[in-house]
Write a protein that holds these residues in place. Structure first.
Motif, mmCIF file in Angstrom:
data_model
loop_
_atom_site.group_PDB
_atom_site.id
_atom_site.type_symbol
_atom_site.label_atom_id
_atom_site.label_comp_id
_atom_site.label_asym_id
_atom_site.label_seq_id
_atom_site.Cartn_x
_atom_site.Cartn_y
_atom_site.Cartn_z
ATOM 1 N N ALA A 45 0.852 -1.192 0.000
ATOM 2 C CA ALA A 45 0.000 0.000 0.000
ATOM 3 C C ALA A 45 0.887 1.241 0.000
ATOM 4 O O ALA A 45 1.732 1.408 0.867
ATOM 5 C CB ALA A 45 -0.917 -0.008 1.207
ATOM 6 N N VAL A 46 0.707 2.086 -1.012
ATOM 7 C CA VAL A 46 1.465 3.335 -1.121
ATOM 8 C C VAL A 46 0.636 4.483 -0.569
ATOM 9 O O VAL A 46 1.146 5.324 0.171
ATOM 10 C CB VAL A 46 1.872 3.598 -2.588
ATOM 11 C CG1 VAL A 46 2.584 4.929 -2.729
ATOM 12 C CG2 VAL A 46 2.718 2.456 -3.123
ATOM 13 N N THR A 47 -0.623 4.532 -0.938
ATOM 14 C CA THR A 47 -1.589 5.506 -0.435
ATOM 15 C C THR A 47 -2.899 4.751 -0.200
ATOM 16 O O THR A 47 -3.000 3.579 -0.567
ATOM 17 C CB THR A 47 -1.826 6.652 -1.447
ATOM 18 O OG1 THR A 47 -2.522 6.129 -2.581
ATOM 19 C CG2 THR A 47 -0.530 7.308 -1.886
ATOM 20 N N PRO A 48 -3.916 5.409 0.347
ATOM 21 C CA PRO A 48 -5.208 4.719 0.515
ATOM 22 C C PRO A 48 -5.866 4.310 -0.810
ATOM 23 O O PRO A 48 -6.777 3.496 -0.816
ATOM 24 C CB PRO A 48 -6.071 5.756 1.244
ATOM 25 C CG PRO A 48 -5.112 6.647 1.938
ATOM 26 C CD PRO A 48 -3.893 6.704 1.043
ATOM 27 N N PHE A 49 -5.371 4.850 -1.933
ATOM 28 C CA PHE A 49 -5.974 4.549 -3.224
ATOM 29 C C PHE A 49 -4.991 3.949 -4.238
ATOM 30 O O PHE A 49 -5.359 3.669 -5.367
ATOM 31 C CB PHE A 49 -6.605 5.808 -3.831
ATOM 32 C CG PHE A 49 -5.641 6.961 -3.936
ATOM 33 C CD1 PHE A 49 -4.815 7.091 -5.034
ATOM 34 C CD2 PHE A 49 -5.564 7.910 -2.921
ATOM 35 C CE1 PHE A 49 -3.916 8.139 -5.131
ATOM 36 C CE2 PHE A 49 -4.670 8.972 -3.006
ATOM 37 C CZ PHE A 49 -3.843 9.080 -4.117
ATOM 38 N N LEU A 50 -3.731 3.756 -3.854
ATOM 39 C CA LEU A 50 -2.727 3.216 -4.769
ATOM 40 C C LEU A 50 -1.915 2.126 -4.081
ATOM 41 O O LEU A 50 -1.347 2.353 -3.018
ATOM 42 C CB LEU A 50 -1.781 4.320 -5.261
ATOM 43 C CG LEU A 50 -0.565 3.859 -6.075
ATOM 44 C CD1 LEU A 50 -1.002 3.243 -7.404
ATOM 45 C CD2 LEU A 50 0.392 5.007 -6.307
ATOM 46 N N ASP A 51 -1.876 0.965 -4.712
ATOM 47 C CA ASP A 51 -1.047 -0.145 -4.244
ATOM 48 C C ASP A 51 -0.057 -0.519 -5.336
ATOM 49 O O ASP A 51 -0.326 -0.341 -6.524
ATOM 50 C CB ASP A 51 -1.887 -1.393 -3.956
ATOM 51 C CG ASP A 51 -2.870 -1.205 -2.835
ATOM 52 O OD1 ASP A 51 -2.666 -0.289 -2.011
ATOM 53 O OD2 ASP A 51 -3.851 -1.967 -2.778
ATOM 54 N N PHE A 129 -4.842 1.250 -8.880
ATOM 55 C CA PHE A 129 -5.650 2.300 -8.272
ATOM 56 C C PHE A 129 -6.974 1.709 -7.834
ATOM 57 O O PHE A 129 -7.570 0.901 -8.547
ATOM 58 C CB PHE A 129 -5.907 3.445 -9.268
ATOM 59 C CG PHE A 129 -4.780 4.420 -9.351
ATOM 60 C CD1 PHE A 129 -4.513 5.284 -8.295
ATOM 61 C CD2 PHE A 129 -4.001 4.499 -10.486
ATOM 62 C CE1 PHE A 129 -3.472 6.200 -8.370
ATOM 63 C CE2 PHE A 129 -2.961 5.414 -10.574
ATOM 64 C CZ PHE A 129 -2.701 6.262 -9.515
#
Length: 171
Positions: A45-51, A129
């Motif tokens: 997980a990079v952000t809550p919307f991008l892995d 995303f």
């Protein structure tokens, strides 16, 4: 009579942008596969919307036309080369900077994904995303180049005047 030419006034910038884009794509893929080892790490997980994930795409955009057999793989490689060659000829004679960038980016993306098919048998995709339960497809930098290139070409097509299509290249 007009001669069909593979080299035009815009060939050098198209070549430079296409090679740079392809090299960045391939370097990132090599790092993700062998340096970062995304396959062993699993979902990151990079952000809550991008892995970051590891997905091998045996088809084309959005996973369409999945080709598990070698015949399909090599047909896709062939189509990639034909598309890249057509965009090369078209881009080599582009008259505006946005066109040059657009053609070059599509070529970079097509060849970047084509190299994956030759080397790995499939295209390496990493970016996922998602928002809530909505999940967008998984893609890579080559896909970004293709989308950006097409967007640049579409944008450029709206910049010209109403008679641009009727003008000859010498005007």
């Amino acid at each position: 009579m007009t001669r069909f030419r593979f080299w035009g006034h815009a060939s050098l910038p198209v070549l430079c942008i296409a090679v740079a884009g392809m090299l960045v794509d391939q370097a990132f893929k090599a790092w993700m596969l062998y340096g970062f080892d995304i396959a062993a790490r699993g979902r990151v997980a990079v952000t809550p919307f991008l892995d970051l994930v590891m997905v091998w795409n045996y088809g084309i955009s959005y996973g369409l036309f999945q080709q598990e057999a070698d015949l399909g793989r090599w047909l896709l490689v062939g189509v990639t080369l034909v598309v890249a060659a057509l965009f090369w000829v078209w881009g080599s004679h582009a008259t505006r900077k946005m066109q040059v960038a657009g053609f070059a980016l599509v070529i970079a993306g097509a060849l970047g994904n084509g190299i994956d098919r030759v080397v790995h048998g499939a295209v390496a995709d990493f970016f996922h995303f998602h928002v809530g339960s909505f999940s967008w497809y998984v893609f890579n930098l080559a896909d970004v180049w293709i989308v950006a290139g097409v967007a640049a070409l579409l944008y450029d097509s709206f910049l010209g005047g109403p008679n641009d299509a009727a003008k000859s290249p010498s005007e």
